[in-house]
Design a protein around this motif. Structure first.
Motif, mmCIF file in Angstrom:
data_model
loop_
_atom_site.group_PDB
_atom_site.id
_atom_site.type_symbol
_atom_site.label_atom_id
_atom_site.label_comp_id
_atom_site.label_asym_id
_atom_site.label_seq_id
_atom_site.Cartn_x
_atom_site.Cartn_y
_atom_site.Cartn_z
ATOM 1 N N ARG A 547 -2.200 3.967 -20.053
ATOM 2 C CA ARG A 547 -3.287 3.190 -19.442
ATOM 3 C C ARG A 547 -4.356 2.853 -20.480
ATOM 4 N N PHE A 548 -4.668 3.799 -21.359
ATOM 5 C CA PHE A 548 -5.627 3.521 -22.436
ATOM 6 C C PHE A 548 -5.063 2.472 -23.389
ATOM 7 N N PHE A 549 -3.796 2.612 -23.769
ATOM 8 C CA PHE A 549 -3.201 1.673 -24.719
ATOM 9 C C PHE A 549 -3.201 0.260 -24.155
ATOM 10 N N ALA A 550 -2.936 0.120 -22.854
ATOM 11 C CA ALA A 550 -2.950 -1.212 -22.252
ATOM 12 C C ALA A 550 -4.323 -1.842 -22.394
ATOM 13 N N ARG A 551 -5.372 -1.055 -22.227
ATOM 14 C CA ARG A 551 -6.723 -1.572 -22.416
ATOM 15 C C ARG A 551 -6.971 -1.957 -23.873
ATOM 16 N N ALA A 552 -6.553 -1.073 -24.782
ATOM 17 C CA ALA A 552 -6.747 -1.346 -26.202
ATOM 18 C C ALA A 552 -5.969 -2.587 -26.628
ATOM 19 N N MET A 553 -4.759 -2.767 -26.088
ATOM 20 C CA MET A 553 -3.956 -3.943 -26.427
ATOM 21 C C MET A 553 -4.552 -5.202 -25.819
ATOM 22 N N ASN A 554 -5.198 -5.079 -24.700
ATOM 23 C CA ASN A 554 -5.910 -6.218 -24.126
ATOM 24 C C ASN A 554 -7.109 -6.600 -25.000
ATOM 25 N N ILE A 555 -7.849 -5.599 -25.433
ATOM 26 C CA ILE A 555 -9.029 -5.853 -26.282
ATOM 27 C C ILE A 555 -8.625 -6.513 -27.597
ATOM 28 N N GLY A 557 -6.002 -8.419 -28.044
ATOM 29 C CA GLY A 557 -5.317 -9.687 -27.841
ATOM 30 C C GLY A 557 -3.815 -9.617 -27.683
ATOM 31 N N HIS A 558 -3.270 -8.434 -27.398
ATOM 32 C CA HIS A 558 -1.817 -8.290 -27.286
ATOM 33 C C HIS A 558 -1.323 -8.213 -25.848
ATOM 34 N N LEU A 559 -2.219 -8.064 -24.894
ATOM 35 C CA LEU A 559 -1.857 -8.070 -23.481
ATOM 36 C C LEU A 559 -2.893 -8.869 -22.708
ATOM 37 N N PRO A 560 -2.478 -9.511 -21.621
ATOM 38 C CA PRO A 560 -3.439 -10.273 -20.810
ATOM 39 C C PRO A 560 -4.366 -9.351 -20.023
ATOM 40 N N ASP A 561 -5.442 -9.927 -19.503
ATOM 41 C CA ASP A 561 -6.433 -9.145 -18.757
ATOM 42 C C ASP A 561 -5.808 -8.405 -17.580
ATOM 43 N N LYS A 562 -4.833 -9.033 -16.921
ATOM 44 C CA LYS A 562 -4.233 -8.421 -15.727
ATOM 45 C C LYS A 562 -3.506 -7.124 -16.039
ATOM 46 N N SER A 563 -3.233 -6.888 -17.324
ATOM 47 C CA SER A 563 -2.405 -5.735 -17.698
ATOM 48 C C SER A 563 -3.208 -4.552 -18.204
ATOM 49 N N ARG A 564 -4.520 -4.538 -17.953
ATOM 50 C CA ARG A 564 -5.283 -3.344 -18.343
ATOM 51 C C ARG A 564 -4.788 -2.124 -17.569
ATOM 52 N N GLU A 565 -4.236 -2.350 -16.384
ATOM 53 C CA GLU A 565 -3.451 -1.326 -15.690
ATOM 54 C C GLU A 565 -2.006 -1.786 -15.745
ATOM 55 N N PRO A 566 -1.139 -1.136 -16.524
ATOM 56 C CA PRO A 566 0.179 -1.710 -16.813
ATOM 57 C C PRO A 566 1.252 -1.493 -15.758
ATOM 58 N N PHE A 567 1.060 -0.502 -14.856
ATOM 59 C CA PHE A 567 2.125 -0.147 -13.904
ATOM 60 C C PHE A 567 1.633 -0.380 -12.474
ATOM 61 N N ASN A 568 2.184 -1.393 -11.820
ATOM 62 C CA ASN A 568 1.733 -1.707 -10.462
ATOM 63 C C ASN A 568 2.116 -0.619 -9.462
ATOM 64 N N ALA A 569 3.304 -0.068 -9.608
ATOM 65 C CA ALA A 569 3.786 0.966 -8.688
ATOM 66 C C ALA A 569 4.464 2.054 -9.505
#
Length: 848
Positions: A547-555, A557-569
């Motif tokens: 979850r932290f890495f998804a935020r860092a990758m968003n910051i 530029g490697h993931l879109p904003d919607k993916s700051r939480e990477p696992f929907n279920a």
């Protein structure tokens, strides 16, 4: 084919899927996407039935979503760095790389025969330079954004293996591999700044509606938000006050002493001045830094001779002790101790004969009394507010009073610490920086990535027989020119914690061959992971770090904003268990036997030589206990579909399931029966009959119920329905056309669980193309409603019979039928009922 023969069926259809590219993920047309992912395995060399269960669950979902018109991404890879590979190299004299890739080849060879609908074209291992080179690129981007930094920190140090250990690698105060007493040592380490996101990571848990509640609670507790009081104890010698942080300021009137960490600045000052103190501190620093290790460790202390004044009474002086159970990485590295209401404080005070002053409860204290803060208690020595109140209220009152009187401040803190990623080992992702005497720490240039691990280089072979990090002893790899000034410099020889490797692999699967960590367009399409599946043992660190890495990758530029939480279920599956078979060796120690070496007769187990074994029922599969079941052997005996069917059928997927030979055999017999029934139907030629509609209704009810089961992870419920539908199909006397439709539907409904058998039946029954590509059947809602309804008949409040009537039959007609019912006629005995009450569609009540 006259009988069910998995050995010929299964390879045939696996080849057909591969030739057709059935499971190769693509962004086809305007279909919705679905990304299902199981936590990827470590390449230990063998898979077991637990793996089969985990990956079959994901495969059921993936195949179902493919049939319902989705573009499906269902990839596989290997979490391949880490200590086990180095251990194997030390033991065998080989190399971790060779061991790892050999194991990957073996495991892929074991997995493919199970028929998983995986996109094997996307496979990678985290030890591939192409993967960890992009991980190094992420590190450099994080460094540029201030998300990673270096600092001195107290770590768990294994003096034999000469490496930092994670808290989880410290077992009873000893290194998990060497068995050596772990020491606390201060080293310069690399850290991810995860603590900056404590509040966000905590608050976002409330948005994860499709995660298990227990996992969210575990993460919440690990992040550990608390509000407490921070204040300073004034020293009697006039030196700077000692600042403490406490979540229980309501117990301040029970203060016995002030405790400081062995790594506190005051401790280090005394250490430099006094050799005796230095020796004592060295002893204190032995043992791990985990809460469990500190709880179990003998409490050790040093009276510093320093005295401080109680903030509420300047005439009340407290001693300052160095205590080995206090760490620097939480709060301020200093506490006030209230032994009456804290077990560690109590143990310490008892040992060193320090005062024990109760604040609530009774004056006679024989052990620490620690009521929850939500409980109302009587404060014997309270100082803020009512004497009868909850701990929460008393804490708030104490903070308010301290702030009002100006001697303390309310502060919110988190238990979550920054993530130390440095590991002193070879088999990990090299940290891409260089240390230069002139320039300091210099990031490597991205064009030089990947910084590959050295394999063997002439005389400089990687030697694992010597403790410590082989990279420190490899000069042609270690010694380089500074990327900034060109002067002689040295590479960073620490490698990354393997949790880093698994914290972003889900994103890499969206574009595994991209020349950057992700292809943002592909990530935008495929992310988030719609369904993540894995064990509860990963509920905290792996998921939190991801979850932290998804935020860092968003910051970065490697993931879109919607993916700051990477696992929907998220779904956490239960374990597969098996009985343990044990005898006693000549030395009196237990000897464990593999299931295939034991014959079961009349509830007892025997070895081939007739020796009876002790049977320990239903334990977690473990290599050390030899109670593991090899899927390859099961496939040889029964076929992959039998293994898949059994692991899904016997228990809800979130619970444990026990593997038994009898259960596998029963599953195989059922699949053989399905084959025979469908083969007979394929050859039949019967005109329509009056039973056609009844079978159609059964078929559409099965479609509805199985679909509901699959969509809700109730695979065992779906299979229970399929058992019933199979029986109904077998008994039905409907015409051939309807029976063939019902049989084809059965094959489709079974196809996510038993894909090979279902393909064979689909072909046998005249289905077009591959069943894997056939649209999922849709239930006709009108056929789910029964034309008739069964009404219970109560006479004087007791059920005496029932009758079947048309669902829309008029109330007056129901009354006539009820009065003509044998039980009612007998009860009335020629008379008339006092009351006759009909509740339409529900019940008939007769009062006589």
């Amino acid at each position: 084919m006259s009988r069910y023969d998995p050995a010929s069926i299964e390879p045939k259809w696996q080849a057909a899927w591969e030739e057709a590219g059935t499971f190769v993920a693509s962004r086809e047309g305007d279909k919705p996407k679905y990304y299902v992912l199981e936590m990827f395995p470590y390449p230990s060399g063998r898979i077991h039935i637990g793996h089969v269960r985990n990956y079959t669950m994901g495969d059921v979902i993936a195949r179902y979503k493919l049939s319902t018109g989705h573009n499906v991404l269902h990839p596989m890879g290997f979490d391949a760095f880490g200590m086990p590979a180095e251990n194997a190299a030390m033991k065998s004299g080989g190399h971790p790389k060779t061991w790892t890739y050999d194991n990957i080849d073996t495991m892929v060879g074991q997995m493919k025969p199970l028929g998983f609908g995986l996109d094997w074209t996307r496979m990678f291992a985290t030890c591939d330079p192409e993967y960890y080179g992009q991980q190094q690129a992420l590190f450099l981007d994080f460094l540029e954004k201030g998300l990673v930094y270096r600092k001195n920190a107290v770590v768990n140090w294994d003096p034999v293996d000469m490496t930092v250990l994670a808290n989880e690698q410290v077992i009873d105060g000893k290194g998990w591999r060497s068995g050596a007493e772990v020491e606390r040592r201060e080293l310069t380490q690399w850290f991810f700044k995860i603590s900056d996101y404590s509040e966000e990571l905590l608050e976002a848990l409330d948005t994860l509606d499709n995660w298990p509640a227990k996992v969210r609670l575990m993460q919440e507790n690990w992040i550990g938000k608390s509000r407490g009081l921070e204040f300073g104890f004034e020293r009697t010698d006039g030196e700077a006050p000692i600042t403490v942080y406490t979540t229980r300021p309501d117990t301040l009137m029970g203060a016995s002493f002030v405790g400081i960490s062995p790594d506190h600045a005051i401790s280090k000052e005394l250490e430099a001045q006094n050799p005796e103190v230095a020796a004592q501190l060295a002893e204190m620093r032995k043992g791990g830094t985990t809460a469990e290790a500190l709880e179990k460790a003998e409490k050790l202390g040093i009276d510093t001779g320093i005295r401080v004044k109680h903030p509420l009474d300047p005439n009340w002086e407290l001693p300052v002790w160095i205590a080995n159970f206090i760490l620097m990485d939480y709060g301020t590295g200093a506490i006030f101790a209230c032994p009456a209401h804290d077990p560690r404080d109590y143990e310490f005070a008892t040992k060193y004969e320090l005062p024990i002053i109760p604040v609530f409860g009774e004056d006679d204290i024989t052990e620490a009394f620690v009521p929850p803060k939500t409980d109302k208690v009587t404060y014997l020595r309270g100082f803020a507010g009512a004497t009868e109140q909850t701990g929460d209220a008393a804490v708030d009152a104490a903070i308010d009073l301290a702030e009002k009187d100006g001697w303390g401040n309310g502060v919110t803190k988190f238990r979550l610490r920054d993530w130390g990623l440095s590991r002193q080992r070879y088999w990990g992702c090299p940290i891409p920086v260089v240390h230069c005497d002139s320039c300091g720490v210099v990031p490597e240039k991205k064009e030089n990535l990947p910084i590959e691990l050295p394999f063997d280089n002439g005389n400089e072979e990687i030697d694992f027989s010597i403790p410590g990090n082989p990279l420190d002893r490899h000069p042609t790899w270690r010694d380089v020119a500074c990327p900034k000034c060109g002067a002689p410099a040295k590479r960073e020889t620490d490698t990354m914690d393997t949790f880093v490797d698994s914290s972003w692999y889900y994103a890499r699967f969206t574009a595994p061959r991209a020349q950057t960590p992700t292809d943002l367009a592909e990530a935008e399409y495929w992310m988030n992971v719609d369904q993540y599946i894995g064990g509860i043992e990963h509920a905290i660190l792996h998921l939190l770090y991801s979850r932290f890495f998804a935020r860092a990758m968003n910051i970065t530029g490697h993931l879109p904003d919607k993916s700051r939480e990477p696992f929907n279920a998220l779904f956490t599956q239960g374990m597969v268990t098996h009985a343990i078979y044990q005898t006693t060796g000549e030395d009196g120690r237990p000897v464990y036997h593999f299931p295939e070496d034991v014959e079961l007769r009349d509830g007892k187990g025997f070895l081939k030589d007739g020796t009876e074994v002790k049977i320990i029922p239903s334990a977690k599969m473990s290599k050390s206990k030899n109670n593991v079941v090899d899927p390859v052997e099961i496939i040889k005996a029964y076929g992959a579909d039998t293994a898949r069917w059994f692991v899904l059928s016997d228990s809800p997927p979130e619970r444990d399931v026990e593997w038994t030979a009898s259960g596998a055999e029963a599953a195989n017999k059922h699949l053989s029966r399905v084959f025979r029934i469908c083969a007979e139907i394929a050859e039949g030629d019967v005109a329509p009959t009056k039973e056609d509609e009844a079978l159609l209704r059964e078929t559409h009810k099965a479609i509805h119920d199985v679909t509901m089961g699959v969509e809700s992870f109730g695979f065992n419920a779906s299979i229970a329905k399929l058992y019933g539908f199979t029986n109904a199909l077998h008994k039905s006397r409907a015409g051939s056309e309807v029976k063939r439709f019902a049989a084809k539907t059965l094959a489709q409904l079974m196809s996510p669980m038993t894909p090979h058998l279902s393909e064979e039946l689909w072909q046998l029954l005249g289905g077009e193309g591959l069943i894997a590509n056939a649209p999922w059947p849709v239930a006709d809602e009108s056929l789910l409603v029964e034309d008739t309804v069964t009404l219970p008949i109560q006479i004087n409040g007791k059920r005496r019979g029932e009758m079947q009537v048309a669902r829309d039959l008029a109330k007056e007609e129901v009354e006539k039928l009820a009065l003509a019912h044998e039980a009612v006629v007998k009860a009335l005995d020629g008379g008339q009922p006092k009351k006759l009450i009909v509740v339409p569609g529900r019940i008939v009540n007769v009062v006589v």
